[in-house]
Write an enzyme that holds these catalytic residues in place. Structure first.
Site, PDB file in Angstrom:
ATOM      1  N   TYR A 109      96.825   4.966  28.254  1.00  0.00           N
ATOM      2  CA  TYR A 109      96.741   5.247  26.815  1.00  0.00           C
ATOM      3  C   TYR A 109      96.258   4.002  26.097  1.00  0.00           C
ATOM      4  O   TYR A 109      96.730   2.895  26.366  1.00  0.00           O
ATOM      5  CB  TYR A 109      98.117   5.650  26.257  1.00  0.00           C
ATOM      6  CG  TYR A 109      98.129   5.760  24.740  1.00  0.00           C
ATOM      7  CD1 TYR A 109      97.902   6.971  24.115  1.00  0.00           C
ATOM      8  CD2 TYR A 109      98.350   4.641  23.936  1.00  0.00           C
ATOM      9  CE1 TYR A 109      97.878   7.075  22.728  1.00  0.00           C
ATOM     10  CE2 TYR A 109      98.326   4.727  22.549  1.00  0.00           C
ATOM     11  CZ  TYR A 109      98.093   5.947  21.955  1.00  0.00           C
ATOM     12  OH  TYR A 109      98.071   6.040  20.602  1.00  0.00           O
ATOM     13  N   GLU A 197      92.265   6.882  19.006  1.00  0.00           N
ATOM     14  CA  GLU A 197      93.238   7.117  20.068  1.00  0.00           C
ATOM     15  C   GLU A 197      92.522   7.669  21.296  1.00  0.00           C
ATOM     16  O   GLU A 197      91.857   8.708  21.210  1.00  0.00           O
ATOM     17  CB  GLU A 197      94.319   8.092  19.594  1.00  0.00           C
ATOM     18  CG  GLU A 197      95.448   8.273  20.589  1.00  0.00           C
ATOM     19  CD  GLU A 197      96.550   9.165  20.043  1.00  0.00           C
ATOM     20  OE1 GLU A 197      97.662   8.679  19.817  1.00  0.00           O
ATOM     21  OE2 GLU A 197      96.280  10.373  19.830  1.00  0.00           O
TER      22      GLU A 197
END
Length: 386
Positions: A109, A197
């Site tokens: 991530y 993101e």
């Protein structure tokens, strides 16, 4: 402003951020043709909506042939995709992204957002790719790496290396990751993004680093510098009442409650919603009509609020600083006469000429209740729901 995954990837690619090869399709036949053009044994078909959790809802599927890709696309297009972010009503799928399949070794991530408490952008990285970062933060916060970026110096090479090392990368994957981080930071800054993101960021078995998924939001206040981004806006993905409110420059956000709120100033609007909840009610919206609450803005505000069938009462809470309260009162009276209001109305005005304003409202002949304080207003509007 939010955009779709395929749009975010097109932008990121321009700034040197590695993304899988793919193309958007709006029909089963088009999806099959895209799959053929990619020339890979496996492709991924991904529904394009403004919500996360698409995979769990059936919006991300693997196809082992172009024909299968077309079949999967045909089933996705037109479906109401329900995820934990869409609510039970879901969102209709109008397009799909068909991408090359990758030989994935590991998922990570990576995210960038503004940390307002520090006045700096912060990189967040985690080995827990493919999982909502909120869940990681709640259950295993030690697995989130953070690196704050000085706005003048920008992302320093040492910081990129620190993040890559923290993810346990080495060799080609390490080099490619540091390059990826610099490119992502550059894209974030140059586009005036408010969020970038990448979840998941993937490392292939050959050491390549790519954005398997990408989410980008942009700062609405900077859109004058990116006028070409206006065409990226998908009104089908936005709340219809919020789209309508934007036509009148009203800051409106629909919520799940039954008390409509019309307030001037974002801070006062937040406080108003809080005190409604404290009194036992639930706000139906956030609505900031701005500093100059006149007949036109109040009337448009009424129409937007009352278009929500869940609204059972309305609270107007205006502070007369920029504009006098008596002028606001006259605006409310005139707007209320122009718009059919069939729910209880509570009005609280405070500031310049507040006493005169309350007298005008009480003598208006309208069915409304005048509140003397914010607490009194919340109590009266919640009582009106009974």
């Amino acid at each position: 402003m939010k955009i779709h995954e395929f749009q975010a990837k097109e932008i990121l690619r321009k700034y040197g951020v590695a993304v899988p090869e793919g193309k958007v399709a709006t029909s089963a036949a088009e999806a099959e043709e895209v799959a053929k053009s990619l020339g890979t044994p496996v492709v991924v078909v991904k529904a394009q909506i403004h919500a996360g959790g698409r995979g769990k809802g059936g919006g991300v599927k693997i196809a082992k042939s172009p024909k299968e890709a077309g079949e999967l696309a045909g089933k996705m297009l037109g479906m109401q995709l329900v995820t934990h972010q869409t609510g039970p009503e879901g969102k209709e799928v109008h397009r799909v992204l068909v991408e090359q399949g990758l030989d994935i070794a590991h998922e990570y991530y990576i995210g960038i957002v503004l940390d307002r408490s520090n006045g700096k952008l912060v990189f967040m990285a985690s080995t827990e790719g493919g999982v909502e970062i909120e869940k990681v933060a709640a259950e295993t916060p030690d697995k989130i790496l953070k690196e704050w970026v000085d706005p003048v110096a920008g992302l320093r090479p040492a910081q990129a290396r620190k993040l890559a090392f923290g993810l346990g990368l080495s060799g080609d994957a390490f080099k490619n990751a540091t390059k990826f981080l610099h490119s992502l930071y550059n894209a974030y800054v140059k586009t005036d993004a408010s969020l970038a993101e990448i979840n998941p960021l993937v490392v292939t078995k050959s050491g390549d680093v790519l954005a398997l998924d990408a989410k980008m939001n942009f700062d609405d206040n900077a859109m004058f510098r990116h006028k070409d981004y206006a065409e990226l806006r998908d009104l089908d993905e936005e709340e219809p009442l919020e789209v309508e409110a934007s036509k009148f420059n009203l800051n409106y956000i629909k919520l799940d409650g039954n008390v409509g709120c019309m307030v001037n100033g974002a801070g006062l609007a937040m406080a108003t919603m809080d005190i409604i909840k404290l009194a036992g009610g639930e706000p139906a919206n956030f609505l900031d009509v701005g500093g100059g609450a006149n007949v036109e803005t109040v009337e448009n505000g009424f129409r937007i609020i009352l278009s929500d069938k869940h609204v059972k009462a309305v609270l107007i809470n205006i502070f007369g600083g920029i504009v006098r309260c008596d002028r606001v009162a006259n605006g409310v009276i005139q707007a209320a006469k122009n718009v059919k209001i069939d729910v209880p109305l509570v009005v609280r005005l405070e500031g310049t000429n507040a006493d005169e304003a309350r007298e005008l409202l009480q003598k208006s002949g309208l069915e409304l209740k005048v509140a003397s304080s914010l607490e009194d207003a919340a109590s009266k509007v919640v009582a009106a729901l009974a």
